[in-house]
Write a protein that holds these residues in place. Structure first.
Motif, mmCIF file in Angstrom:
data_model
loop_
_atom_site.group_PDB
_atom_site.id
_atom_site.type_symbol
_atom_site.label_atom_id
_atom_site.label_comp_id
_atom_site.label_asym_id
_atom_site.label_seq_id
_atom_site.Cartn_x
_atom_site.Cartn_y
_atom_site.Cartn_z
ATOM 1 N N TYR A 55 8.479 -78.399 137.635
ATOM 2 C CA TYR A 55 8.870 -79.811 137.571
ATOM 3 C C TYR A 55 10.024 -79.993 136.575
ATOM 4 O O TYR A 55 11.039 -80.632 136.888
ATOM 5 C CB TYR A 55 7.670 -80.654 137.139
ATOM 6 N N ALA A 56 9.873 -79.450 135.370
ATOM 7 C CA ALA A 56 10.851 -79.676 134.306
ATOM 8 C C ALA A 56 12.225 -79.124 134.665
ATOM 9 O O ALA A 56 13.256 -79.693 134.284
ATOM 10 C CB ALA A 56 10.352 -79.051 133.007
ATOM 11 N N GLU A 57 12.275 -78.031 135.426
ATOM 12 C CA GLU A 57 13.560 -77.429 135.794
ATOM 13 C C GLU A 57 14.387 -78.319 136.706
ATOM 14 O O GLU A 57 15.606 -78.152 136.807
ATOM 15 C CB GLU A 57 13.310 -76.070 136.450
ATOM 16 N N LYS A 58 13.756 -79.295 137.338
ATOM 17 C CA LYS A 58 14.468 -80.217 138.222
ATOM 18 C C LYS A 58 14.959 -81.465 137.491
ATOM 19 O O LYS A 58 15.648 -82.300 138.078
ATOM 20 C CB LYS A 58 13.554 -80.632 139.379
ATOM 21 N N THR A 59 14.626 -81.597 136.209
ATOM 22 C CA THR A 59 15.073 -82.748 135.430
ATOM 23 C C THR A 59 16.437 -82.468 134.820
ATOM 24 O O THR A 59 16.980 -81.361 134.944
ATOM 25 C CB THR A 59 14.070 -83.077 134.311
ATOM 26 N N LYS A 60 16.984 -83.459 134.133
ATOM 27 C CA LYS A 60 18.296 -83.291 133.508
ATOM 28 C C LYS A 60 18.293 -82.216 132.429
ATOM 29 O O LYS A 60 19.353 -81.679 132.066
ATOM 30 C CB LYS A 60 18.764 -84.611 132.912
ATOM 31 N N TYR A 61 17.108 -81.860 131.933
ATOM 32 C CA TYR A 61 17.022 -80.844 130.884
ATOM 33 C C TYR A 61 17.085 -79.439 131.460
ATOM 34 O O TYR A 61 17.479 -78.501 130.762
ATOM 35 C CB TYR A 61 15.718 -81.013 130.100
ATOM 36 N N VAL A 81 10.424 -79.187 128.140
ATOM 37 C CA VAL A 81 10.786 -79.865 126.900
ATOM 38 C C VAL A 81 9.545 -79.910 126.014
ATOM 39 O O VAL A 81 8.421 -80.078 126.505
ATOM 40 C CB VAL A 81 11.283 -81.297 127.185
ATOM 41 N N ALA A 82 9.733 -79.755 124.723
ATOM 42 C CA ALA A 82 8.622 -79.923 123.794
ATOM 43 C C ALA A 82 8.424 -81.410 123.536
ATOM 44 O O ALA A 82 9.386 -82.126 123.247
ATOM 45 C CB ALA A 82 8.903 -79.193 122.493
ATOM 46 N N ASN A 125 1.672 -84.718 130.763
ATOM 47 C CA ASN A 125 3.016 -84.992 131.281
ATOM 48 C C ASN A 125 3.647 -83.688 131.793
ATOM 49 O O ASN A 125 3.746 -82.715 131.050
ATOM 50 C CB ASN A 125 3.870 -85.587 130.154
ATOM 51 N N PRO A 126 4.092 -83.647 133.051
ATOM 52 C CA PRO A 126 4.649 -82.401 133.591
ATOM 53 C C PRO A 126 5.952 -81.977 132.926
ATOM 54 O O PRO A 126 6.337 -80.809 133.037
ATOM 55 C CB PRO A 126 4.863 -82.721 135.074
ATOM 56 N N LEU A 127 6.632 -82.886 132.225
ATOM 57 C CA LEU A 127 7.874 -82.508 131.553
ATOM 58 C C LEU A 127 7.628 -81.437 130.498
ATOM 59 O O LEU A 127 8.489 -80.624 130.216
ATOM 60 C CB LEU A 127 8.527 -83.743 130.908
#
Length: 375
Positions: A60-66, A70-71, A52-54
């Motif tokens: 990828y993760a920097e573009k999410t709401k977080y 994320v662990a 999972n790229p999250l």
């Protein structure tokens, strides 16, 4: 019965252990990870086969709401030896990790520092076909980030069993031994189809309103089991007793019951049941087998794939039913059993089962996922 090789469960040992119930534990060994670094998160995710790229791709993760990596929920197994199965008392008596009941409150983000508080919660006696008298040793662990926020809490349990008794009985696995046979090319092709069909929901929200009770989650596969796979998990999780040279010696000096002689008469760790088939058979297992927290993590992997980036795994309870020996293939299925709203949260309850290729129940679980609402 043949000559006893291992220490026994004694009333004196149980009496001493009962005195620890409710007492905060202050002398456990250090965790595998103190911090949720990029590499630590990735190594754990890879240890369970989760891409999972999250939790794997910072861009990828920097573009999410977080706004950050994320662990994955099960990463917290690396932050506490207690939750992972390290148990005190009953020196030299075998311990089999058998389940956990997790509740998550907040996400763990990249570079968060995690501290824990733990205590022995209860001791429950059982009579089992596998090893006769067995003691279920239940612990509670709270997890906090560097801001003092409780990010999660969990109960986990191990079963303390008589190794000699389990070896002599062998009742639970008599039929299973030798039944993991080579797979045909056709079977391997079917396994490949399941892996190829695995989907990560990712950035596409799964709205609560679109979920129906009775809906099935996509089947997930793990395996076929290999010792390589067990070691891959240990690399991310850390293992409880895997130590080398002087550090192994120091641990054995502090805990003499951990040093079980190998074929060279050298004290070695009990954790080698996961890669040493001969030793696994000595303690009543069907052969080298997977890790319990690993299997719990497989169940949560199915859930996080399904819920997407905007979902949040609130609870997951996993119960281990049997060992997965080398060669086993595991199929995980889930079903939505309930939809409800509570305290303004849109929640979905899910039932999960992990079955072996021999149609045996490997693990069972229930979970609660919070999903976004269109409203």
């Amino acid at each position: 019965m043949s000559e006893n090789r291992f220490p026994k469960i004694t009333e004196k040992g149980l009496e001493d252990l009962r005195k620890r119930i409710g007492v905060k534990i202050t002398d456990t060994i250090e965790p595998w990870n103190y911090e949720a670094t990029r590499d630590a998160i990735r190594h754990y995710a890879h240890g369970i086969g989760d891409d999972n790229p999250l939790w794997n791709d910072p861009a990828y993760a920097e573009k999410t709401k977080y706004g950050s990596l994320v662990a994955l929920p099960s990463f917290l197994f690396t932050n506490s030896r207690i939750i992972s199965g390290y148990c005190g008392g009953l020196s030299g008596v075998h311990a089999m990790w058998a389940g956990a009941d997790w509740t998550w409150h907040k996400p763990v983000l990249r570079n968060d520092t995690i501290t824990t508080e733990a205590y022995l919660k209860d001791l429950v006696e059982h009579q089992t076909k596998f090893a006769g008298r067995s003691i279920q040793q239940i612990y509670h662990v709270d997890f906090f980030n560097q801001h003092g926020d409780k990010v999660a809490e969990a109960d986990s349990w191990v079963f303390r069993t008589d190794r000699d008794e389990a070896r002599e009985r062998g009742t639970k696995y008599t039929e299973a031994r030798g039944r993991v046979e080579p797979y045909t090319e056709e079977q391997l092709a079917e396994f490949s189809k399941i892996y190829a069909a695995e989907k990560i929901r990712g950035a596409t929200p799964r709205f609560w309103e679109d979920v129906e009770e009775g809906e099935a989650l996509p089947r997930m596969m793990k395996g076929p089991m290999t010792v390589t796979g067990f070691i891959c998990y240990a690399q991310g999780w850390g293992g409880l007793y895997i130590r080398a040279n002087k550090l192994a010696w120091k641990m054995q000096q502090a805990h003499p019951g951990l040093g079980i002689k190998n074929r060279f008469n050298v004290p070695d760790c009990p954790e080698r049941v996961h890669w040493d088939e001969d030793f696994a058979l000595e303690v009543g297992a069907p052969g080298a087998y997977d890790y319990g927290p690993e299997r719990c993590s497989w169940l949560t992997h199915q859930l996080t794939n399904w819920m997407g980036d905007d979902g949040f795994l609130r609870q997951s309870k996993c119960q281990i039913r049997r060992h997965n020996p080398e060669g086993d293939a595991i199929f995980i299925d889930g079903t939505v059993t309930r939809k409800y709203v509570e305290d303004g949260k849109y929640l979905v309850e899910i039932s999960q089962k992990a079955m072996t290729s021999r149609d045996e129940l490997s693990a069972a679980g229930t979970a609660i996922v919070e999903l976004p609402s269109r409203g």
